[in-house]
Design an enzyme around this catalytic site. Structure first.
Site, PDB file in Angstrom:
ATOM      1  N   HIS A  66       0.414  -1.400   0.319  1.00 14.87           N
ATOM      2  CA  HIS A  66       0.115  -0.094   0.032  1.00 14.87           C
ATOM      3  C   HIS A  66       0.778   0.999  -0.121  1.00 14.87           C
ATOM      4  CE1 HIS A  66      -4.038   2.135   1.011  1.00 14.87           C
ATOM      5  NE2 HIS A  66      -2.433   3.058   1.638  1.00 14.87           N
ATOM      6  N   GLU A  67       1.983   0.932   0.894  1.00 14.11           N
ATOM      7  CA  GLU A  67       2.235   2.303   1.106  1.00 14.11           C
ATOM      8  C   GLU A  67       3.997   2.679  -0.460  1.00 14.11           C
ATOM      9  OE1 GLU A  67       1.857   4.728   3.306  1.00 14.11           O
ATOM     10  OE2 GLU A  67       1.213   3.438   4.415  1.00 14.11           O
ATOM     11  N   HIS A 114       2.302   4.968  -2.874  1.00 17.69           N
ATOM     12  CA  HIS A 114       1.972   5.739  -2.944  1.00 17.69           C
ATOM     13  C   HIS A 114       2.825   6.723  -3.765  1.00 17.69           C
ATOM     14  CE1 HIS A 114      -1.502   6.361  -0.493  1.00 17.69           C
ATOM     15  NE2 HIS A 114      -1.556   5.583   0.371  1.00 17.69           N
ATOM     16  N   GLU A 135      -5.539   7.634  -1.647  1.00 18.25           N
ATOM     17  CA  GLU A 135      -5.602   6.633  -0.616  1.00 18.25           C
ATOM     18  C   GLU A 135      -6.671   5.415  -1.820  1.00 18.25           C
ATOM     19  OE1 GLU A 135      -4.206   5.522   1.367  1.00 18.25           O
ATOM     20  OE2 GLU A 135      -3.846   8.393   2.505  1.00 18.25           O
TER      21      GLU A 135
END
Length: 732
Positions: A483-484, A487, A506
């Site tokens: 997930h990170e 980004h 997000e």
């Protein structure tokens, strides 16, 4: 658009339509004893191009509009007027003794040099009068910066013309023209420095450093308010004439909301940026609106034994300073919003591999995924402002895994060795396989203190992870890491022009984490789909619960609707619900955004969807976007979506501009409950509930037996992913 905000809204006060900060140079000392950072920041500015062109009526109207707007957006009744004390000035500053303000000249600083609004309470009337007469009542231009919980000690103009060798940034004719205004000459030097070609970035950083250390040529007037710092130079009425290099001396405050002063898991002091709703305005005065894209370089001094990590392109090597302290230097050449600046200072230990693999992993046919269309994209020019872009560097575009490091408190080193060391290369290569070039050249991963309120936070070149991700084994840590990492593309390399559109960051990261993690595990297509369907079911239940227990206004992904992306004439704006405490813990932007992207991908197929994402990344990296930028390109590139009745307006109406659960999602959700893994998890949970009920009937002494039985159920589950989901359900 006028700035009108409530206590739940976050005001962005900077007048970015008049002047933009192009580069920051920070020099800060970290004081753990008093829990402050102090030092100076030099801002290199450029007036808006329309305000630089000349004396046309259009230019004057645009540049003078600041006066009325400042009165609308400011709250002068709460403003303070700090006055620097000569003893606070550094000898190298070369500052002149110059009255900061004609009113309220008594120094009311506390023992730490603070000049906050609380200390100024008894002088509010004189401060207000000064603000009204000296600032709003004159025709002088004011530079407005976003600022909160800072003690501003002094603001001064920097005489960059005194830097040795700086004459190369202006023509000889202008240097010998004695009639040339010296202020205009200084501004021209900054303009030429800012405009250096991207391939001269090393020289540019060098001269930024030299200019930041140049003597002052006079102090500037300034006023601080609850949310802003206003700076002006007497007699300067146009942004084009305002100094383009200014130095601000300041201190943070222990209660400042941008930093968390705490202790790590080994009970040693540390400080880090926590991702506060107010972003970095309590760390340094800055321009917060996303449109204010800038570069920066920072030198941070901390006592020996501390490690300084920062969002920087380089791997900093500490240099010895006086009294045993160490200087850490970082820089960034890719323009980004000031909100992405991140720092962490603590006694971190680096987690290293016992056997170090040399060399850099590159794509030598290992991932033959990219089509001819992807190859053609690499021949096109980038759409962003010039900077040393990795998407144009052949070495960077073939890099599967970027250099990375792991830092943690000593007590968590072993867990990091067992889990993170193996996961990071897998997740990075999976991300490359689906999206292509990594936007950033390196990555640090830090296990942050236990007061961190999230599972993770991504910034340029650095990711913060909660220690709780290590307790869930590889699945929990891997999905969060994916997930990170996502980004890096969505949220950082491509940012939202309006922060209320959080789903652009997000929603994408939540959708991509599943795809990244499936590839990192090397799952077969059917197995990956089963896992993703089960996670969709869990997210659907979470979204449904959240919708039922939250205010409707907080459920809208595009709360500003037709005003999304709009600002006042000066550039000021408001982040709707930006300070709402409930919103901090909501997942609606993650989940509704995720389901929108999942729905779109399901209609066109995974291969075509990711081919489009790579094109989208190439088109918009290094830029800011709104929802319609993504949707217009999607519908243009994949016209068959229009056959489903989809249009930008339709998606706005059904997904982004409405509260509640989108109607298309209601039709799709029942199918997820029929999946094999969903049925297996349901059966395991039912079994555990029955055991739990029997244990309760037997009394409290059976509690340990109950817990042990549940552990046995998990141990005998045939599917590892089911075990993780059971663990997840218990955690919830």
């Amino acid at each position: 658009m006028e700035v009108d905000f409530t206590k739940d809204d976050l005001p962005l006060m900077a007048n970015t339509s008049h002047m933009l900060v192009k580069h920051y140079v920070l020099e800060l000392d970290v004081d753990f004893k008093n829990q402050v950072t102090e030092g100076k920041i030099v801002l290199f500015l450029e007036a808006d191009s329309m305000c630089r062109r000349g004396d046309s009526e259009q230019m004057e109207e645009a540049c003078r509009s600041w006066s009325d707007e400042t009165c609308q957006v400011q709250a002068p009744e709460t403003a303070s007027v700090p006055v620097s004390n000569a003893s606070d000035c550094s000898p190298e500053s070369g500052c002149n003794d110059f009255a900061v303000c004609g009113k309220g000249e008594n120094d009311t600083s506390d023992k730490n040099g603070s000049h906050g609004n609380r200390e100024q309470a008894s002088g509010i009337s004189s401060s207000k009068k000064c603000c009204d007469i000296e600032i709003h009542g004159s025709e002088d231009f004011s530079l407005v910066l976003d600022c909160c919980d800072l003690s501003v000690l002094k603001v001064e103009e920097v005489d960059v013309s005194l830097v040795p060798g700086i004459e190369k940034f202006t023509s000889p004719a202008k240097l010998t023209d004695t009639s040339k205004n010296t202020e205009e000459l200084r501004n021209q030097i900054v303009h030429e420095l800012v405009a250096l070609p991207a391939d001269q970035w090393k020289e540019q950083l060098h001269y930024y450093k030299l200019c930041s250390q140049a003597p002052a040529c006079g102090e500037l007037l300034f006023v601080t308010g609850n949310w802003s710092l206003e700076i002006r130079k007497a007699g300067v009425q146009m942004p084009k004439d305002f100094p383009c290099a200014i130095r601000i001396w300041y201190k943070t405050k222990p209660e400042g909301r941008s930093l968390s002063w705490t202790t790590d898991q080994n009970d040693r002091p540390c400080v880090y940026t926590v991702g506060s709703p107010i972003n970095n305005r309590a760390l340094f005065p800055c321009q917060e609106p996303p449109v204010a894209m800038s570069t920066w370089q920072a030198t941070v001094r901390a006592d020996a034994g501390f490690v300084v990590l920062m969002s920087g392109e380089n791997t900093a090597e500490p240099a010895e300073s006086e009294e045993g302290a160490l200087n850490w230097f970082y820089y960034v050449t890719m323009p980004m919003p000031a909100s992405t600046f991140t720092i962490a200072v603590g006694c971190w230990a680096e987690v290293k591999r016992k056997t170090y693999a040399t060399g850099i992993q590159r794509n030598d046919g290992i991932f033959p995924l990219f089509s001819k269309a992807d190859v053609r994209l690499s021949d096109q020019a980038c759409g962003h402002v010039p900077y040393p872009c990795r998407f144009q560097d052949p070495a960077a575009t073939s890099q599967l895994v970027i250099p990375h490091r792991i830092f943690a408190p000593p007590c968590l080193q072993k867990s990091c060795e067992e889990i993170l060391l193996q996961l990071i290369p897998q997740c990075l290569s999976a991300a490359y396989a689906l999206l292509g070039t990594h936007p950033f050249s390196r990555l640090d991963v830090l296990i942050v203190p236990s007061n961190f309120s999230s599972l993770g936070m991504a910034s340029p070149h650095i990711i913060f992870l909660s220690q709780s991700t290590l307790s869930g084994g590889g699945h929990l840590c891997g999905t969060r890491l994916c997930h990170e990492i996502a980004h890096s593309w969505f949220g950082l390399a491509i940012g939202a022009r309006d922060w209320t559109e959080e789903w652009l960051s997000e929603g994408f990261a939540t959708h991509l984490e599943d795809a990244f993690w499936s590839r990192a595990q090397k799952l077969m297509t059917d197995e990956a789909k089963e896992q993703q369907d089960l996670k969709a079911l869990l997210r659907w239940q979470r979204l449904r619960d959240e919708i039922q227990n939250s205010e409707e206004d907080l459920q809208v992904l595009r709360p500003n609707k037709e005003n999304t992306g709009k600002v006042t004439e000066s550039g000021a704006s408001v982040i709707k619900h930006g300070l709402n405490a409930e919103k901090t813990f909501m997942q609606v932007h993650y989940l509704k955004g995720y389901f929108l992207l999942r729905t779109l991908a399901g209609k066109i197929g995974e291969a075509e969807y990711f081919a489009f994402l790579r094109k989208f990344v190439w088109t918009f990296h290094g830029q800011l976007i709104l929802s319609q930028d993504f949707l217009h390109l999607l519908l243009e590139d994949i016209p068959q979506l229009k056959g489903y009745g989809l249009s930008v307006e339709n998606i706005f109406q059904k997904w982004l501009d409405c509260s509640g659960i989108p109607k298309p999602l209601l039709e799709e959700s029942p199918a997820w409950q029929e999946g094999r893994l969903a049925q297996q998890v349901k059966a395991e949970v039912v079994k555990w509930v029955r055991v739990n009920q029997r244990a309760r009937k037997s009394g409290k002494r059976k509690k340990r037996r109950e817990e042990g039985t549940f552990q046995k159920i998990k141990q005998h589950s045939s599917n590892n992913f089911v075990k993780v989901m059971l663990e997840f359900l218990v955690y919830l």
